[in-house]
Design an enzyme around this catalytic site. Structure first.
Site, mmCIF file in Angstrom:
data_model
loop_
_atom_site.group_PDB
_atom_site.id
_atom_site.type_symbol
_atom_site.label_atom_id
_atom_site.label_comp_id
_atom_site.label_asym_id
_atom_site.label_seq_id
_atom_site.Cartn_x
_atom_site.Cartn_y
_atom_site.Cartn_z
ATOM 1 N N SER A 17 -11.888 -23.795 -93.149
ATOM 2 C CA SER A 17 -10.747 -23.132 -93.860
ATOM 3 C C SER A 17 -9.391 -24.657 -94.387
ATOM 4 O O SER A 17 -9.058 -24.413 -95.564
ATOM 5 C CB SER A 17 -10.166 -22.781 -92.661
ATOM 6 O OG SER A 17 -10.194 -22.859 -91.393
ATOM 7 N N HIS B 175 -13.102 -16.703 -94.207
ATOM 8 C CA HIS B 175 -12.410 -17.354 -95.775
ATOM 9 C C HIS B 175 -13.740 -16.269 -97.060
ATOM 10 O O HIS B 175 -13.199 -17.512 -98.288
ATOM 11 C CB HIS B 175 -11.970 -18.453 -95.972
ATOM 12 C CG HIS B 175 -10.834 -18.938 -95.352
ATOM 13 N ND1 HIS B 175 -9.225 -19.053 -95.877
ATOM 14 C CD2 HIS B 175 -10.793 -19.300 -93.822
ATOM 15 C CE1 HIS B 175 -8.845 -19.417 -94.853
ATOM 16 N NE2 HIS B 175 -9.445 -19.240 -93.382
ATOM 17 N N LYS C 288 -7.021 -11.075 -94.502
ATOM 18 C CA LYS C 288 -7.680 -12.786 -96.422
ATOM 19 C C LYS C 288 -7.392 -11.698 -97.266
ATOM 20 O O LYS C 288 -5.529 -11.134 -97.800
ATOM 21 C CB LYS C 288 -7.680 -13.937 -95.258
ATOM 22 C CG LYS C 288 -7.566 -14.562 -93.863
ATOM 23 C CD LYS C 288 -8.514 -15.401 -93.812
ATOM 24 C CE LYS C 288 -7.667 -16.116 -92.527
ATOM 25 N NZ LYS C 288 -6.826 -16.527 -91.878
HETATM 26 N N1 PMP Z 1 -11.146 -17.065 -88.250
HETATM 27 C C1 PMP Z 1 -11.756 -17.795 -89.436
HETATM 28 C C2 PMP Z 1 -11.978 -18.966 -90.621
HETATM 29 C C3 PMP Z 1 -9.993 -17.887 -89.211
HETATM 30 O O1 PMP Z 1 -9.673 -19.063 -90.454
HETATM 31 C C4 PMP Z 1 -8.992 -17.211 -89.530
HETATM 32 C C5 PMP Z 1 -7.659 -16.981 -89.386
HETATM 33 N N2 PMP Z 1 -6.638 -18.306 -89.695
HETATM 34 C C6 PMP Z 1 -9.208 -16.362 -88.114
HETATM 35 C C7 PMP Z 1 -11.039 -15.955 -87.527
HETATM 36 C C8 PMP Z 1 -8.528 -15.186 -87.372
HETATM 37 O O2 PMP Z 1 -8.180 -14.749 -88.333
HETATM 38 P P1 PMP Z 1 -6.943 -13.806 -88.260
HETATM 39 O O3 PMP Z 1 -5.596 -14.033 -89.005
HETATM 40 O O4 PMP Z 1 -6.793 -12.108 -88.586
HETATM 41 O O5 PMP Z 1 -6.201 -13.056 -86.753
#
Ligand code: PMP
Length: 396
Positions: free
Chosen positions: A186, A214, A244
């Site tokens: 990310s 992502h 997302k």
């Molecule tokens: N895994 C990754 C790679 C993420 O970027 C995120 C979100 N920042 C999450 C899990 C968590 O997802 P959520 O926002 O749905 O809790």
């Protein structure tokens, strides 16, 4: 009376964070989180949301969510295993399995709690987890919660992975060994080397877990990183988020039926935390249907991402090695990065600075998230601001 020890602890630590520039001030958004946002009465081009396809504000999703409120109410009423499993949750899980090409799927209240739940439901203190050093915080916390031995693997370093997989399996110390990775990282936007990871997993009989927060909606014409590489049959856990590209809220794992059956009886947030609301479940289901029906939004996302990337590159910015719409603009020094982001804000662009400890020291960046909902005009405006601020600060 409140605790003096607690007060001292809080005041001292908050002051220290503020002094080190690490206290994150929150900018509340007034109204919808679309391609343009209003913060503090100021209209800005929004380059900081994960709303890749613009679905968070899509009229088609709003309509089904409103209907679900009328037919099912605003809350699920209980945890999934008592009587909080509504027909809408089952529809969502059926659709998720179809979307990911697996036998079954289970949904959770968020991606974060999905990682906490799923990793710790399968791994325990007699196991080991090979974890890429740049994996998301929720993976790190899920691994810790499992009490398995955590073996950090250098980022996307397949030799390091192979060596550590060999050592872990040949040591005889562990019952099970898992390899866990983000599908798309990310902060830099690079893609995990899944074909090699799967090969190593096959050689050493590792469990494979891909967090595709992502990648879903973005790669593989929307179906995600695993589909992008055609590896649907080779990955045990296809984990993802509904917050997302899908635009709503929730997390999920798609996989074999026996894995999903096990998660349904052993995932603590599934057992002990109330299910997502009817509106959330139905909006996510509709979003996935839209993705499966047409690749239009996905194509628009890539068109916009390529446009913004080319524009920033042409201006002379360092946009790193991203292979996806995530577009870092590397500034380097932490203070310069924060100043750069602040100046963008003043000029009408919302692109958050990301600095140490989220990324290594000296690699501070402003991260841009173009979406399918941006117009060319919005992106051109953003590029003009980038040019102005970049020249003013001597970055380009
Ligand atoms: N895994 C990754 C790679 C993420 O970027 C995120 C979100 N920042 C999450 C899990 C968590 O997802 P959520 O926002 O749905 O809790």
């Amino acid at each position: 009376m409140s605790s003096k020890i607690l007060n001292n602890f809080l005041n001292e630590n908050i002051a220290e964070l503020k002094e080190r520039g690490l206290y994150n001030e929150i900018d509340p958004v007034i109204g919808a989180n679309g391609p343009e946002i209003n913060i503090d009465g100021k209209s800005l081009v929004n380059l900081s949301s994960n709303n890749y396809l613009g679905l968070a504000t899509d009229d088609r999703l709003k309509a089904v969510a409103k209907d679900a409120v009328d037919s099912h109410g605003v809350g699920a009423g209980a945890v999934r295993t008592i009587n909080g499993t509504l027909d809408l949750h089952l529809n969502l899980e059926k659709k998720l399995a179809e979307f990911k090409g697996t036998e079954a799927a289970i949904s959770f209240q968020s991606g974060f709690n999905c990682n906490m739940a799923a990793i710790s439901a399968v791994m325990d203190k007699n196991d080991a987890i090979l974890s890429d050093e740049l994996n998301h915080a929720s993976i790190i916390d899920g691994c810790r919660l499992s009490k398995a031995k955590i073996i950090r693997v250098n980022h996307s370093d397949m030799e390091d992975l192979r060596q550590k997989a060999k050592e872990a399996t040949e040591s005889g110390n562990y019952n099970k060994v898992m390899i866990i990775t983000d599908g798309v990282f990310s902060m830099d936007g690079d893609i995990a080397k899944l074909p090699e990871i799967v090969e190593i997993a096959e050689e050493f009989d590792l469990i494979t877990y891909v967090d595709d927060a992502h990648g879903s909606g973005v790669l593989g014409k929307g179906a995600g990183t695993v589909k992008h590489f055609g590896l649907q049959d080779k990955v045990d856990f296809q984990m993802g988020t509904l917050s997302k590209a899908i635009g709503v809220i929730g997390g999920y794992v798609a996989g074999k039926a026996n894995l999903i059956d096990w998660l349904k009886v052993r995932s603590r947030p599934f057992l002990f935390s109330t299910a997502v609301s009817p509106a959330d479940a139905v909006a996510s289901t509709r979003a996935i249907e839209l993705l499966m029906e047409s690749t239009e939004l996905n194509e628009k996302l890539w068109e916009n991402a390529n446009y913004l990337k080319a524009g920033l590159k042409e201006l002379g910015f360092d946009i790193g090695n991203s292979e996806t719409p995530i577009t870092p603009c590397v500034i380097g020094d932490e203070n310069d990065t924060q100043k750069f982001s602040r100046r963008l804000y003043e000029e009408g662009v919302y692109a958050k600075s990301i600095v140490f400890p989220t990324v290594p020291r000296g690699t501070g960046r402003v991260r841009n998230m173009p979406t399918a909902a941006h117009t060319k005009e919005m992106l051109d405006n953003a590029l003009k601001v980038y040019e102005k601020v970049g020249k003013e600060m001597g970055i380009i």
